[in-house]
Design a protein around this motif. Structure first.
Motif, PDB file in Angstrom:
ATOM      1  N   GLY A  15       3.448  -6.912  14.013  1.00 12.89           N
ATOM      2  CA  GLY A  15       4.550  -6.104  13.519  1.00 12.89           C
ATOM      3  C   GLY A  15       4.934  -6.379  12.081  1.00 12.89           C
ATOM      4  O   GLY A  15       5.919  -5.811  11.593  1.00 12.89           O
ATOM      5  N   SER A  16       4.212  -7.220  11.365  1.00 14.30           N
ATOM      6  CA  SER A  16       4.558  -7.534   9.979  1.00 14.30           C
ATOM      7  C   SER A  16       3.317  -7.964   9.215  1.00 14.30           C
ATOM      8  O   SER A  16       2.262  -8.232   9.810  1.00 14.30           O
ATOM      9  CB  SER A  16       5.627  -8.631   9.909  1.00 14.30           C
ATOM     10  N   THR A  17       3.441  -8.042   7.890  1.00 14.23           N
ATOM     11  CA  THR A  17       2.317  -8.392   7.030  1.00 14.23           C
ATOM     12  C   THR A  17       2.796  -9.247   5.869  1.00 14.23           C
ATOM     13  O   THR A  17       3.821  -8.955   5.252  1.00 14.23           O
ATOM     14  CB  THR A  17       1.637  -7.121   6.477  1.00 14.23           C
ATOM     15  N   TYR A  59       6.620  -9.836   1.991  1.00 11.69           N
ATOM     16  CA  TYR A  59       6.597  -9.826   3.449  1.00 11.69           C
ATOM     17  C   TYR A  59       7.210  -8.514   3.916  1.00 11.69           C
ATOM     18  O   TYR A  59       8.353  -8.203   3.570  1.00 11.69           O
ATOM     19  CB  TYR A  59       7.418 -11.017   3.987  1.00 11.69           C
ATOM     20  N   ARG A  60       6.463  -7.718   4.648  1.00  2.00           N
ATOM     21  CA  ARG A  60       6.954  -6.434   5.125  1.00  2.00           C
ATOM     22  C   ARG A  60       6.622  -6.257   6.600  1.00  2.00           C
ATOM     23  O   ARG A  60       5.688  -6.885   7.123  1.00  2.00           O
ATOM     24  CB  ARG A  60       6.350  -5.283   4.319  1.00  2.00           C
ATOM     25  N   GLY A  61       7.402  -5.366   7.227  1.00  3.67           N
ATOM     26  CA  GLY A  61       7.144  -5.123   8.638  1.00  3.67           C
ATOM     27  C   GLY A  61       8.171  -4.191   9.237  1.00  3.67           C
ATOM     28  O   GLY A  61       9.007  -3.598   8.533  1.00  3.67           O
ATOM     29  N   ALA A  62       8.119  -4.070  10.558  1.00  7.33           N
ATOM     30  CA  ALA A  62       9.024  -3.184  11.282  1.00  7.33           C
ATOM     31  C   ALA A  62       9.241  -3.706  12.684  1.00  7.33           C
ATOM     32  O   ALA A  62       8.332  -4.296  13.289  1.00  7.33           O
ATOM     33  CB  ALA A  62       8.457  -1.762  11.316  1.00  7.33           C
ATOM     34  N   ARG A  71      13.057  -1.504   9.445  1.00  7.92           N
ATOM     35  CA  ARG A  71      11.918  -1.721   8.572  1.00  7.92           C
ATOM     36  C   ARG A  71      12.356  -2.508   7.338  1.00  7.92           C
ATOM     37  O   ARG A  71      13.480  -2.345   6.875  1.00  7.92           O
ATOM     38  CB  ARG A  71      11.302  -0.383   8.128  1.00  7.92           C
ATOM     39  N   TRP A  72      11.475  -3.340   6.831  1.00  6.34           N
ATOM     40  CA  TRP A  72      11.833  -4.132   5.659  1.00  6.34           C
ATOM     41  C   TRP A  72      10.597  -4.399   4.800  1.00  6.34           C
ATOM     42  O   TRP A  72       9.459  -4.319   5.265  1.00  6.34           O
ATOM     43  CB  TRP A  72      12.462  -5.464   6.084  1.00  6.34           C
ATOM     44  N   ASP A  73      10.855  -4.716   3.529  1.00  7.02           N
ATOM     45  CA  ASP A  73       9.814  -5.124   2.584  1.00  7.02           C
ATOM     46  C   ASP A  73      10.497  -5.976   1.515  1.00  7.02           C
ATOM     47  O   ASP A  73      11.297  -5.476   0.726  1.00  7.02           O
ATOM     48  CB  ASP A  73       9.134  -3.907   1.957  1.00  7.02           C
TER      49      ASP A  73
END
Length: 271
Positions: A15-17, A59-62, A71-73
């Motif tokens: 769910g994130s990267t 760092y991003r994901g949902a 959702r964030w980045d």
């Protein structure tokens, strides 16, 4: 001819990267840089091309719930700009003051960028979403000197002109049945118009502090049918008086005022 290098990578989680990268940047000396504007201006015959790099890590994901989503980045960056082009003071063999166009020094910008959005339902056919997109920047000169009057001043540690510490866009959108309303607040912190970080405006207005400002916008849309949609926009609802920079180019030095309150409307057809 020469290469410009860059490298990037990312690592996927559930769910994130996590991601990051580094790349070189380059700005050559161009024709207008080496042509004096008048007889009281000269150009360094050994002008160096500007170069530098940009690197970031983020760092991003949902996250998705039964009916909501988040959702964030979030990223951190550094921008290096070496051999910036500018103007210094010099004198010729007759002790006549001459503007000297040359490489004035380097600058480094560090900062962070944050984006976050949350949406959730309020009813069977209604919902709300909130978001923020905000940047924090700290841009400083390094080993740099610029002209002040007929002398050169060390500006190492000064803020880079036209780079505010904070730029933020924040909004909320309400959706219900056939209509939606969005409220947007945009904020830009104060900044300087020159490398000397002059705060008191000059007589021409070309230098001085550019004040912080905040703008409210409202966007509305109504779906009349499956094929017709009406939109209304009100920009700068509070009729804020502000300006974004103090240009020195045509039509002359001063302040370029931004637009006041404005209204727009449109009708969209789907065929």
């Amino acid at each position: 001819k020469f290469p410009l290098f860059g490298v990037s990578a990312q690592y996927a989680l559930k769910g994130s990267t996590i991601y990051g990268g580094w790349s070189q940047a380059y700005r050559p000396v161009v024709f207008k840089d080496i042509i004096p504007g008048n007889i009281y201006e000269t150009v360094n015959k050994d002008l160096k091309d500007a170069y530098g790099y940009n690197m970031e890590i983020g760092y991003r994901g949902a996250l998705y719930g039964a009916s909501s989503a988040f959702r964030w980045d979030v990223s951190f960056f550094q921008l290096q700009y070496d051999n910036r082009l500018g103007t210094q003071a010099t004198f010729d063999e007759n002790n006549t003051f001459i503007l000297y166009r040359t490489n004035i020094g380097d600058s480094r910008t560090r900062g962070a960028e944050i984006f976050a959005e949350y949406s959730m339902p309020l009813g069977r056919k209604s919902g709300i979403s909130l978001f923020t997109s905000t940047s924090f920047m700290n841009a400083r000169y390094e080993d740099a000197a610029v002209r002040s009057g007929s002398s050169n001043i060390d500006v190492s540690g000064n803020k880079v002109e036209s780079v505010p510490n904070v730029i933020s866009r924040n909004g909320v959108t309400l959706r219900a049945w056939i209509a939606s309303v969005s409220l947007l607040y945009s904020y830009t912190a104060d900044s300087y118009a020159d490398a000397l970080n002059t705060e008191t405006p000059s007589a021409t207005g070309a230098v001085g502090l550019v004040p912080a400002y905040g703008i409210f916008d409202v966007n509305m849309s109504f779906r009349v049918s499956e094929s017709i949609k009406i939109r209304f926009n009100i920009n700068n609802v509070t009729d804020e008086q502000y300006f974004t920079k103090r240009p020195t180019m045509y039509p002359g030095p001063g302040v370029w005022s931004s637009d006041g309150r404005s209204f727009t409307g449109s009708i969209g057809f789907r065929i």
